[in-house]
Design an enzyme around this catalytic site. Structure first.
Site, PDB file in Angstrom:
ATOM      1  N   THR A  78       0.863  -1.195   0.000  1.00  0.00           N
ATOM      2  CA  THR A  78       0.000   0.000   0.000  1.00  0.00           C
ATOM      3  C   THR A  78       0.890   1.232   0.000  1.00  0.00           C
ATOM      4  O   THR A  78       1.983   1.214   0.565  1.00  0.00           O
ATOM      5  CB  THR A  78      -0.867  -0.027   1.282  1.00  0.00           C
TER       6      THR A  78
ATOM      7  N   VAL B 281     -13.586  -3.948   1.410  1.00  0.00           N
ATOM      8  CA  VAL B 281     -12.953  -2.632   1.499  1.00  0.00           C
ATOM      9  C   VAL B 281     -12.166  -2.592   2.800  1.00  0.00           C
ATOM     10  O   VAL B 281     -12.704  -2.947   3.864  1.00  0.00           O
ATOM     11  CB  VAL B 281     -14.005  -1.502   1.467  1.00  0.00           C
TER      12      VAL B 281
ATOM     13  N   GLY C  85      -0.994  -1.510   6.580  1.00  0.00           N
ATOM     14  CA  GLY C  85      -0.928  -2.691   7.441  1.00  0.00           C
ATOM     15  C   GLY C  85      -2.254  -3.422   7.458  1.00  0.00           C
ATOM     16  O   GLY C  85      -2.999  -3.387   6.473  1.00  0.00           O
TER      17      GLY C  85
ATOM     18  N   GLY D 224      -5.623  -3.908   7.602  1.00  0.00           N
ATOM     19  CA  GLY D 224      -6.758  -2.993   7.473  1.00  0.00           C
ATOM     20  C   GLY D 224      -7.917  -3.302   8.397  1.00  0.00           C
ATOM     21  O   GLY D 224      -8.556  -2.397   8.937  1.00  0.00           O
TER      22      GLY D 224
HETATM   23  N1  ASP Z   1      -4.266  -1.532   4.798  1.00  0.00           N
HETATM   24  C1  ASP Z   1      -4.400  -2.184   3.524  1.00  0.00           C
HETATM   25  C2  ASP Z   1      -5.687  -2.952   3.486  1.00  0.00           C
HETATM   26  O1  ASP Z   1      -6.040  -3.562   4.458  1.00  0.00           O
HETATM   27  C3  ASP Z   1      -3.284  -3.115   3.205  1.00  0.00           C
HETATM   28  C4  ASP Z   1      -1.923  -2.584   3.544  1.00  0.00           C
HETATM   29  O2  ASP Z   1      -1.757  -1.434   3.933  1.00  0.00           O
HETATM   30  O3  ASP Z   1      -0.984  -3.327   3.400  1.00  0.00           O
HETATM   31  O4  ASP Z   1      -6.325  -2.970   2.458  1.00  0.00           O
END
Ligand code: ASP
Length: 302
Positions: A169, A198, A221, A223
């Site tokens: 991300t 989502v 991270g 989510g």
């Molecule tokens: N936070 C993002 C999600 O859960 C994934 C990530 O940040 O690695 O979609």
């Protein structure tokens, strides 16, 4: 006002494989420099975070735009948000499949101003009607993710062995010469996610938040965990209470672990140009161009 500009970007917090460290740092460095150029020439914090995130969306290294991970049915579905700390206006999109730059569609949603958050085919139709070119979903799929998806589907345990594999991300926070803050986050989400899932990224106060009176922040991270503590809203509130951005970021990640068992990363920037970079994952790719114009990039905070 003649505030010295600052930009901080991240390219995801997870256990980044050794051979991907360099491309992650380099991608972040290039994005931070591009955003900084916008700020140096008098551009707004909003323009700077959009520019930086667009670059990261184009870079297939990251799980955003082209290069996004694939969901359970082998498709890309992306989420993004952008927020203006001066006006508290925001735009967000989720579960979109045919837009090359989700952050720019989020910006368009914000600028048009009718709504804050559009999802799926409705968001894509909004893009089309406002002159944004739609792409074929296949154009956003890269071979690396196709191979990973095949392995995941075949049940080889590829993801089980690694923390948050893969989750590059991306996000950016910026402070411009006028003293305005902005934040943006863009993602392909989690690999193998249920179609329509989502995450935290496009949710205001979860994946990103910006308020000139407190701070700007972008999260990455787990989510499902991050959204339960309103990670970026909470970190900005802590800065407003007097904590430094670094202390606030570390405190919120400690709270995330304590209350949800989750882990992740945060970048935070305050109106004085002080910033924080923290993560509780093994790695987080980041880059910053600080007030002195010096560029720094890393794969571990500190
Ligand atoms: N936070 C993002 C999600 O859960 C994934 C990530 O940040 O690695 O979609």
């Amino acid at each position: 006002m003649n505030q010295t500009p600052v930009i901080v970007v991240h390219g995801g917090a997870w256990k980044i494989p050794e051979e991907e460290h360099e491309p992650h740092m380099e991608g972040c460095r290039q994005a931070a420099i591009a955003g900084w150029e916008v700020l140096r020439s008098g551009g707004s914090a909003l323009d700077a975070v959009e520019t930086a995130v667009c670059l990261l969306e184009d870079d297939p290294t990251f799980d955003a735009g082209r290069g996004s991970c694939l969901n359970a049915v082998g498709e890309v579905e992306m989420d993004a948000i952008i927020m203006d700390g001066r006006t508290l206006r925001l735009g967000a999109v989720a579960a979109i499949r045919r837009v090359r730059h989700p952050v720019s569609l989020a910006r368009l949603v914000m600028e048009v101003g009718l709504h804050n958050f559009l999802v799926g085919p409705g968001a894509e139709e909004f893009a089309r009607q406002h002159g944004m070119a739609l792409v074929s979903p296949e154009e956003l799929v890269v071979e690396r993710e196709r191979v990973r998806w095949e392995a995941w589907r075949a049940g080889e345990g590829l993801y089980a062995a690694e923390l948050f594999r893969p989750a590059g991300t991306v996000g950016a926070v910026a402070l411009d010469r006028e003293g305005n803050l902005a934040a943006a986050t863009s993602t392909g989400g989690k690999p193998g996610k249920w179609p329509g899932r989502v995450g935290d990224s496009p949710l205001v106060g979860c994946g990103a938040y910006a308020d000139n009176r407190s701070a700007a922040a972008s999260a990455t991270g787990d989510g499902e965990a991050l959204m339960r503590i309103l990670a970026t809203g909470a970190v900005c509130a802590r800065v407003a209470e007097g904590r430094s951005p670094q202390e606030a970021a570390e405190g919120i990640l400690a709270l995330l672990a304590e209350r949800t068992g989750g882990c992740g990363g945060l970048i935070v920037l305050d109106p004085r140009g002080r910033y924080g970079i923290a993560h509780t994952t093994p790695h987080m790719a980041w880059a910053v161009v600080a007030a002195d114009g010096h560029v720094r990039a890393g794969i571990r905070a500190g």
